[in-house]
Design a protein around this motif. Structure first.
Motif, short mmCIF file in Angstrom:
data_model
loop_
_atom_site.label_atom_id
_atom_site.label_comp_id
_atom_site.label_asym_id
_atom_site.label_seq_id
_atom_site.Cartn_x
_atom_site.Cartn_y
_atom_site.Cartn_z
N PRO A 54 0.80 -1.21 0.00
CA PRO A 54 0.00 0.00 0.00
C PRO A 54 0.85 1.28 0.00
O PRO A 54 1.89 1.35 0.66
CB PRO A 54 -0.82 -0.11 1.29
CG PRO A 54 -0.93 -1.59 1.51
CD PRO A 54 0.41 -2.13 1.08
N TYR A 55 0.37 2.25 -0.74
CA TYR A 55 1.06 3.53 -0.88
C TYR A 55 1.23 4.23 0.46
O TYR A 55 2.24 4.87 0.72
CB TYR A 55 0.30 4.42 -1.86
CG TYR A 55 1.02 5.71 -2.17
CD1 TYR A 55 2.12 5.73 -3.02
CD2 TYR A 55 0.61 6.91 -1.60
CE1 TYR A 55 2.79 6.91 -3.29
CE2 TYR A 55 1.27 8.09 -1.86
CZ TYR A 55 2.36 8.09 -2.71
OH TYR A 55 3.03 9.25 -2.99
N ASP A 56 0.22 4.11 1.35
CA ASP A 56 0.27 4.81 2.64
C ASP A 56 1.16 4.08 3.66
O ASP A 56 1.26 4.51 4.81
CB ASP A 56 -1.12 5.03 3.21
CG ASP A 56 -1.85 3.74 3.57
OD1 ASP A 56 -1.26 2.64 3.49
OD2 ASP A 56 -3.03 3.84 3.94
N GLU A 57 1.78 2.98 3.24
CA GLU A 57 2.70 2.19 4.06
C GLU A 57 2.03 1.55 5.27
O GLU A 57 2.71 1.08 6.20
CB GLU A 57 3.92 3.01 4.47
CG GLU A 57 4.72 3.48 3.25
CD GLU A 57 5.97 4.26 3.60
OE1 GLU A 57 6.26 4.46 4.80
OE2 GLU A 57 6.66 4.69 2.66
N GLN A 58 0.71 1.52 5.30
CA GLN A 58 -0.03 0.80 6.34
C GLN A 58 -0.19 -0.66 5.89
O GLN A 58 -0.03 -0.96 4.70
CB GLN A 58 -1.40 1.45 6.56
CG GLN A 58 -1.33 2.88 7.04
CD GLN A 58 -0.60 3.00 8.37
OE1 GLN A 58 -0.92 2.30 9.32
NE2 GLN A 58 0.40 3.88 8.41
N PRO A 59 -0.52 -1.56 6.80
CA PRO A 59 -0.70 -2.97 6.40
C PRO A 59 -1.81 -3.13 5.36
O PRO A 59 -2.85 -2.47 5.43
CB PRO A 59 -1.08 -3.67 7.70
CG PRO A 59 -0.56 -2.79 8.79
CD PRO A 59 -0.66 -1.38 8.24
#
Length: 124
Positions: A54-59
């Motif tokens: 994911p782009y937002d670096e969340q799981p």
């Protein structure tokens, strides 16, 4: 109408290996590497499929009610893709079979829990 679909993964190397082998059943190869993900398809002017972190670096999480459907041209290909997915560690979500109205389908979840469907439609 669909240009491409994207599913999230928390383990990009594992997901890439899964889809490389799965799509090899259909003769489809990886056509893009964009750093945080990969895409498969038969040409840039045709619908494609991608997995990425994911782009937002969340799981990454599997969406409840979200499913990607893969259109195939025969029941044999539906069966082969489903069997390969299970052999690669996917979870069965519905064995290959007729679903009514000439619709023949199989369902599975990939290694990240994303739901996919392989289907074909027989002419009446």
């Amino acid at each position: 109408m669909i240009g491409y679909t994207t599913l999230g993964t928390n383990d990009l190397p594992r997901a890439a290996a899964f889809y490389d082998e799965l799509f090899a059943v259909l003769g489809i190869k990886r056509m893009m590497d964009f750093g945080r993900g990969y895409a498969w398809g038969t040409g840039m002017d045709k619908p494609g499929f991608a997995v990425m972190k994911p782009y937002d670096e969340q799981p990454a999480t599997a969406g409840n009610g979200t499913m990607v459907a893969l259109a195939l041209d025969s029941e044999e290909k539906v069966q082969a893709l489903h069997a390969k997915a299970l052999a690669l560690g996917a979870q069965d979500e519905g064995a290959p079979g007729p679903r009514g109205g000439g619709f023949y389908a199989a369902y599975f979840r990939d290694l990240d829990g994303n739901k996919l469907n392989a289907f074909c439609v027989k002419a009446a």
